[in-house]
Design a protein around this motif. Structure first.
Motif, PDB file in Angstrom:
ATOM      1  N   LEU A 229      -3.325  31.335  52.598  1.00 60.25           N
ATOM      2  CA  LEU A 229      -2.925  32.723  52.337  1.00 60.25           C
ATOM      3  C   LEU A 229      -4.152  33.627  52.378  1.00 60.25           C
ATOM      4  O   LEU A 229      -5.114  33.432  51.635  1.00 60.25           O
ATOM      5  CB  LEU A 229      -2.263  32.841  50.958  1.00 60.25           C
ATOM      6  CG  LEU A 229      -0.918  32.132  50.771  1.00 60.25           C
ATOM      7  CD1 LEU A 229      -0.449  32.268  49.330  1.00 60.25           C
ATOM      8  CD2 LEU A 229       0.133  32.683  51.728  1.00 60.25           C
ATOM      9  N   HIS A 231      -5.767  37.194  51.501  1.00 56.23           N
ATOM     10  CA  HIS A 231      -5.431  38.109  50.398  1.00 56.23           C
ATOM     11  C   HIS A 231      -6.555  39.108  50.159  1.00 56.23           C
ATOM     12  O   HIS A 231      -7.712  38.919  50.589  1.00 56.23           O
ATOM     13  CB  HIS A 231      -5.150  37.319  49.113  1.00 56.23           C
ATOM     14  CG  HIS A 231      -6.317  36.496  48.640  1.00 56.23           C
ATOM     15  ND1 HIS A 231      -7.327  37.013  47.850  1.00 56.23           N
ATOM     16  CD2 HIS A 231      -6.635  35.193  48.853  1.00 56.23           C
ATOM     17  CE1 HIS A 231      -8.194  36.064  47.588  1.00 56.23           C
ATOM     18  NE2 HIS A 231      -7.818  34.956  48.181  1.00 56.23           N
ATOM     19  N   ASP A 232      -6.241  40.167  49.432  1.00 56.45           N
ATOM     20  CA  ASP A 232      -7.227  41.174  49.024  1.00 56.45           C
ATOM     21  C   ASP A 232      -8.049  40.648  47.855  1.00 56.45           C
ATOM     22  O   ASP A 232      -7.577  39.787  47.084  1.00 56.45           O
ATOM     23  CB  ASP A 232      -6.524  42.465  48.607  1.00 56.45           C
ATOM     24  CG  ASP A 232      -5.836  43.144  49.779  1.00 56.45           C
ATOM     25  OD1 ASP A 232      -6.420  43.120  50.871  1.00 56.45           O
ATOM     26  OD2 ASP A 232      -4.733  43.680  49.588  1.00 56.45           O
ATOM     27  N   ALA A 253      -8.482  37.728  58.112  1.00 56.66           N
ATOM     28  CA  ALA A 253      -7.397  37.979  57.159  1.00 56.66           C
ATOM     29  C   ALA A 253      -7.537  39.359  56.544  1.00 56.66           C
ATOM     30  O   ALA A 253      -8.640  39.882  56.387  1.00 56.66           O
ATOM     31  CB  ALA A 253      -7.412  36.921  56.054  1.00 56.66           C
ATOM     32  N   ALA A 254      -6.401  39.933  56.181  1.00 51.62           N
ATOM     33  CA  ALA A 254      -6.427  41.207  55.459  1.00 51.62           C
ATOM     34  C   ALA A 254      -7.126  40.987  54.121  1.00 51.62           C
ATOM     35  O   ALA A 254      -6.746  40.105  53.348  1.00 51.62           O
ATOM     36  CB  ALA A 254      -4.999  41.701  55.240  1.00 51.62           C
ATOM     37  N   ALA A 258      -9.312  34.114  51.611  1.00 55.17           N
ATOM     38  CA  ALA A 258      -8.162  33.232  51.798  1.00 55.17           C
ATOM     39  C   ALA A 258      -8.207  32.093  50.802  1.00 55.17           C
ATOM     40  O   ALA A 258      -9.269  31.746  50.263  1.00 55.17           O
ATOM     41  CB  ALA A 258      -8.122  32.699  53.226  1.00 55.17           C
ATOM     42  N   GLN A 270       2.603  33.546  46.628  1.00 53.61           N
ATOM     43  CA  GLN A 270       2.841  33.793  48.048  1.00 53.61           C
ATOM     44  C   GLN A 270       3.015  35.280  48.326  1.00 53.61           C
ATOM     45  O   GLN A 270       2.596  35.779  49.376  1.00 53.61           O
ATOM     46  CB  GLN A 270       4.086  33.032  48.518  1.00 53.61           C
ATOM     47  CG  GLN A 270       3.917  31.526  48.560  1.00 53.61           C
ATOM     48  CD  GLN A 270       5.049  30.841  49.304  1.00 53.61           C
ATOM     49  OE1 GLN A 270       5.371  31.191  50.428  1.00 53.61           O
ATOM     50  NE2 GLN A 270       5.665  29.854  48.657  1.00 53.61           N
ATOM     51  N   ALA A 271       3.615  35.982  47.372  1.00 51.76           N
ATOM     52  CA  ALA A 271       3.862  37.412  47.562  1.00 51.76           C
ATOM     53  C   ALA A 271       2.573  38.230  47.578  1.00 51.76           C
ATOM     54  O   ALA A 271       2.564  39.378  48.035  1.00 51.76           O
ATOM     55  CB  ALA A 271       4.788  37.928  46.466  1.00 51.76           C
ATOM     56  N   GLY A 273      -0.179  37.367  49.239  1.00 60.25           N
ATOM     57  CA  GLY A 273      -1.002  37.123  50.424  1.00 60.25           C
ATOM     58  C   GLY A 273      -0.189  37.038  51.698  1.00 60.25           C
ATOM     59  O   GLY A 273       1.046  37.069  51.686  1.00 60.25           O
ATOM     60  N   GLN A 274      -0.907  36.939  52.798  1.00 55.26           N
ATOM     61  CA  GLN A 274      -0.300  36.803  54.114  1.00 55.26           C
ATOM     62  C   GLN A 274      -0.609  35.413  54.646  1.00 55.26           C
ATOM     63  O   GLN A 274      -1.761  34.980  54.654  1.00 55.26           O
ATOM     64  CB  GLN A 274      -0.860  37.864  55.070  1.00 55.26           C
ATOM     65  CG  GLN A 274      -0.301  37.778  56.478  1.00 55.26           C
ATOM     66  CD  GLN A 274      -0.937  38.805  57.385  1.00 55.26           C
ATOM     67  OE1 GLN A 274      -1.920  39.445  57.020  1.00 55.26           O
ATOM     68  NE2 GLN A 274      -0.386  38.970  58.576  1.00 55.26           N
ATOM     69  N   ARG A 275       0.418  34.707  55.107  1.00 55.67           N
ATOM     70  CA  ARG A 275       0.218  33.320  55.532  1.00 55.67           C
ATOM     71  C   ARG A 275      -0.622  33.260  56.803  1.00 55.67           C
ATOM     72  O   ARG A 275      -0.399  33.996  57.761  1.00 55.67           O
ATOM     73  CB  ARG A 275       1.564  32.620  55.747  1.00 55.67           C
ATOM     74  CG  ARG A 275       1.415  31.147  56.105  1.00 55.67           C
ATOM     75  CD  ARG A 275       2.631  30.343  55.781  1.00 55.67           C
ATOM     76  NE  ARG A 275       2.436  28.928  56.098  1.00 55.67           N
ATOM     77  CZ  ARG A 275       3.270  27.960  55.755  1.00 55.67           C
ATOM     78  NH1 ARG A 275       4.369  28.258  55.071  1.00 55.67           N
ATOM     79  NH2 ARG A 275       3.035  26.711  56.072  1.00 55.67           N
ATOM     80  N   LEU A 276      -1.607  32.330  56.788  1.00 58.41           N
ATOM     81  CA  LEU A 276      -2.468  32.080  57.927  1.00 58.41           C
ATOM     82  C   LEU A 276      -2.302  30.631  58.362  1.00 58.41           C
ATOM     83  O   LEU A 276      -1.825  29.790  57.591  1.00 58.41           O
ATOM     84  CB  LEU A 276      -3.936  32.313  57.549  1.00 58.41           C
ATOM     85  CG  LEU A 276      -4.312  33.637  56.895  1.00 58.41           C
ATOM     86  CD1 LEU A 276      -5.765  33.572  56.445  1.00 58.41           C
ATOM     87  CD2 LEU A 276      -4.097  34.782  57.876  1.00 58.41           C
TER      88      LEU A 276
END
Length: 299
Positions: A229, A231-232, A253-254, A258, A270-271, A273-276
């Motif tokens: 994931l 993530h910020d 990643a945004a 990660a 999960q909410a 982050g963005q899955r990589l």
């Protein structure tokens, strides 16, 4: 289909009498079916070369081991008629010409095809009249592969085959291997440190850490099992609280950070982050660490 290699509980200790033995392999179990390209990964001293030596009958391990349906130590002569092995140092007689090596191999190995060897050599910049002592290291490795790939074997074992080669030589080596030897029925086991370089070539991975097999998986199943994931920085504390295998910087990643999880993290994480797609290098770092780091961590 019957696996080409079946290992159960392989254990091997090194050491002189009166000294504490070093455990090179520790209860290692895996199978390799036909038609696979398998990467054997691990730090120096992880047990990769020891495992390969056991597979070709050069080291006797406790446990159960079958290679091409044979016992590597007891049936080594019969095994080597169906198996090709390139150790980590490709040594060819420096005085010989390449055509003499082809003739020599034809007299030594019943499954060697001189015609096929010459066909493979035409893919390289090496001439049949060239002497080994006049070849670069990359050319020697190419000749070695051409000779080995001209054997009608069912299994090829390569221990750091491109060690010390430049990028172009490594690329040429792997292109020849895939184009001329891999046919969907034969399998290749490759030990290498160039994890990023061979990831696209592999169908499966075996990962060793201090003699233990910490991962045996297909590349397809990596995406199903492991979740990365991006993530910020603001979500870093929540990610850490979910106990990921690894937290790392991910420039693509945004947020640039990660976290890597074995299995799906909790929905609330999960909410955030963005899955990589986890890379093989990320998994390698997460699952194997240098021995001195392991000792400090009590692992």
């Amino acid at each position: 289909m019957e696996p080409l290699i079946r290992a159960r509980g392989l254990t091997l200790d090194y050491g002189r009498a009166g000294r504490t033995p070093k455990r090179a392999l520790d209860d290692v179990s895996f199978e390799i079916p036909p038609g696979r390209v398998v990467g054997l990964l691990g730090h120096n001293g992880a047990g990769k070369t020891t495992l390969m030596k056991a597979l070709v009958g050069l080291a006797a391990a406790q446990g159960e081991l079958s290679v091409l349906g044979l016992d590597p130590c007891r049936d080594r002569v019969a095994l080597l008629e169906q198996l090709s092995y390139i150790p980590d140092v490709a040594i060819l007689p420096r005085w010989a010409r390449v055509r003499e090596l082809v003739t020599l191999m034809a007299g030594l190995h019943p499954r060697f095809s001189a015609e096929r060897a010459r066909t493979l050599l035409r893919r390289t910049s090496v001439g049949l009249d060239d002497k080994v002592k006049a070849l670069s290291r990359g050319m020697v490795v190419q000749v070695h592969l051409a000779l080995i790939a001209a054997i009608d074997a069912r299994l090829m074992i390569l221990d750091e085959p491109t060690l010390g080669l430049d990028v172009l030589s490594r690329k040429a080596f792997y292109e020849m291997l895939l184009d001329e030897w891999c046919d969907g029925e034969r399998s290749v086991l490759i030990s290498t440190h160039q994890v990023e370089e061979i990831e696209t070539l592999l169908s499966d991975v075996l990962m060793l850490n201090e003699g233990k097999l910490v991962l045996s998986i297909s590349l397809e199943d990596i995406d199903r099992r492991f979740v990365a994931l991006g993530h910020d920085p603001a979500a870093a504390e929540a990610m850490a609280a979910a106990h990921p295998l690894l937290r790392y910087r991910a420039p693509g990643a945004a947020g640039g950070q990660a976290a890597l999880f074995d299995g799906a993290p909790p929905p609330e994480v999960q909410a955030l982050g963005q899955r990589l797609r986890p890379s093989l290098v990320d998994l390698f770092v997460a699952l194997t660490r240098q021995p001195e780091i392991n000792r400090r961590s009590g692992l």
